[in-house]
Design a protein around this motif. Structure first.
Motif, short mmCIF file in Angstrom:
data_model
loop_
_atom_site.label_atom_id
_atom_site.label_comp_id
_atom_site.label_asym_id
_atom_site.label_seq_id
_atom_site.Cartn_x
_atom_site.Cartn_y
_atom_site.Cartn_z
N LEU A 155 0.72 -1.17 -0.18
CA LEU A 155 -0.07 -0.01 0.04
C LEU A 155 1.04 1.42 0.16
N ALA A 156 1.99 1.20 0.64
CA ALA A 156 2.90 2.40 0.65
C ALA A 156 3.18 2.70 -0.70
N GLU A 157 3.47 1.74 -1.47
CA GLU A 157 4.02 1.97 -2.99
C GLU A 157 2.92 2.58 -3.90
N ILE A 158 1.87 1.90 -3.62
CA ILE A 158 0.82 2.28 -4.41
C ILE A 158 0.07 3.68 -3.91
N LEU A 159 -0.02 4.03 -2.61
CA LEU A 159 -0.35 5.25 -2.40
C LEU A 159 0.46 6.40 -2.74
N GLN A 160 1.61 6.14 -3.42
CA GLN A 160 2.38 7.24 -4.10
C GLN A 160 2.19 7.29 -5.56
N LYS A 161 1.46 6.76 -6.11
CA LYS A 161 1.10 6.45 -7.44
C LYS A 161 0.24 7.78 -7.70
N GLU A 164 -5.55 8.03 -10.25
CA GLU A 164 -6.77 8.34 -9.17
C GLU A 164 -7.58 7.16 -8.93
N TRP A 165 -8.15 6.24 -9.71
CA TRP A 165 -8.69 5.13 -9.48
C TRP A 165 -8.06 4.18 -8.56
N LEU A 166 -6.82 3.93 -8.85
CA LEU A 166 -6.08 3.12 -8.00
C LEU A 166 -6.12 3.48 -6.73
N LEU A 167 -5.59 4.91 -6.46
CA LEU A 167 -5.89 5.58 -5.07
C LEU A 167 -7.25 5.40 -4.36
N VAL A 168 -8.26 5.39 -5.28
CA VAL A 168 -9.52 5.16 -4.51
C VAL A 168 -9.59 3.98 -4.05
N HIS A 169 -9.26 2.80 -4.77
CA HIS A 169 -9.13 1.31 -4.34
C HIS A 169 -8.48 1.35 -3.16
N ALA A 170 -7.24 1.73 -3.20
CA ALA A 170 -6.50 1.57 -2.02
C ALA A 170 -6.81 2.24 -0.69
N LEU A 171 -7.54 3.38 -0.85
CA LEU A 171 -7.97 4.27 0.24
C LEU A 171 -8.96 3.35 0.81
#
Length: 211
Positions: A155-161, A164-171
């Motif tokens: 998640l730390a890696e993905i949250l730095q991308k 936006e839709w990837l961030l929505v899913h991660a959050l």
């Protein structure tokens, strides 16, 4: 499955009632035929839809032969099958070459403890694929059922991308994690309160920080 005349408020689900199994089977068959005839796009994650739309019309993509709709529908049927046949269908989705089938196979495991346990090795291997969406959904399946996964690193890696839709899913995933696990990710979530794209990202980040 509801009797709309006797039960207009849809309180009594008849899907498990043996007296209505022939009706259920017939309606599922009709739905499957309809989805195939329309080349239904409902299995495309929002992020993937956006990527496709930048390359070609989605209408053209789902009709060009690469969209595995029949295999996806078979996978959805397999999720209801607790036998070895159903497990093997999901396993093939996780280990095959099609990223969309892998995505949905992992998604099925999020809500099915027995499948997640049986296929934990395949889910772990999915964490090493290139697709961030597939890494994320595999991590969610493993974490949800208490199976080994270094979810903080993923998640730390993905949250730095920036997607936006990837961030929505991660959050959305982080929001339902245990508080102690959220704490590790707060330094990566705080900058997202200033995200300039999808405002849902900002609101989701703010909710996590408040709690």
């Amino acid at each position: 499955l509801y009797d709309m005349l006797a039960d207009p408020w849809e309180v009594n689900n008849l899907a498990q009632n043996q007296d209505f199994q022939s009706v259920l089977i017939d309606m599922r068959a009709q739905l499957k035929e309809r989805m195939l005839s329309l080349h239904d796009t409902g299995f495309l994650p929002e992020g993937r839809l956006k990527e496709i739309d930048q390359e070609m019309p989605v209408y053209a993509y789902v009709r060009d032969g690469d969209y595995p709709l029949e295999s996806l529908l078979a996978l959805m049927e397999a999720r209801l099958d607790s036998t070895e046949v159903g497990i093997e269908t999901v396993r093939k989705g996780l280990t095959g070459s099609d990223p969309l089938l892998a995505y949905w196979s992992a998604s099925i495991c999020i809500n099915n403890l027995d499948l997640a346990r049986a296929l934990s090795n395949e889910l772990i291997k999915l964490l090493n694929q290139d697709s961030d969406e597939n890494k994320l959904v595999a991590a969610e399946a493993l974490y949800t059922h208490g199976l080994p996964v270094d979810v903080a690193a993923i998640l730390a890696e993905i949250l730095q991308k920036e997607e936006e839709w990837l961030l929505v899913h991660a959050l959305n995933f982080v929001e339902y994690m245990a508080e102690k696990d959220q704490q590790v990710l707060l330094p990566y979530i705080e900058p997202l309160t200033k995200f300039e794209g999808n405002k849902y990202v900002v609101r989701a980040a703010e909710r996590i920080l408040i709690h």
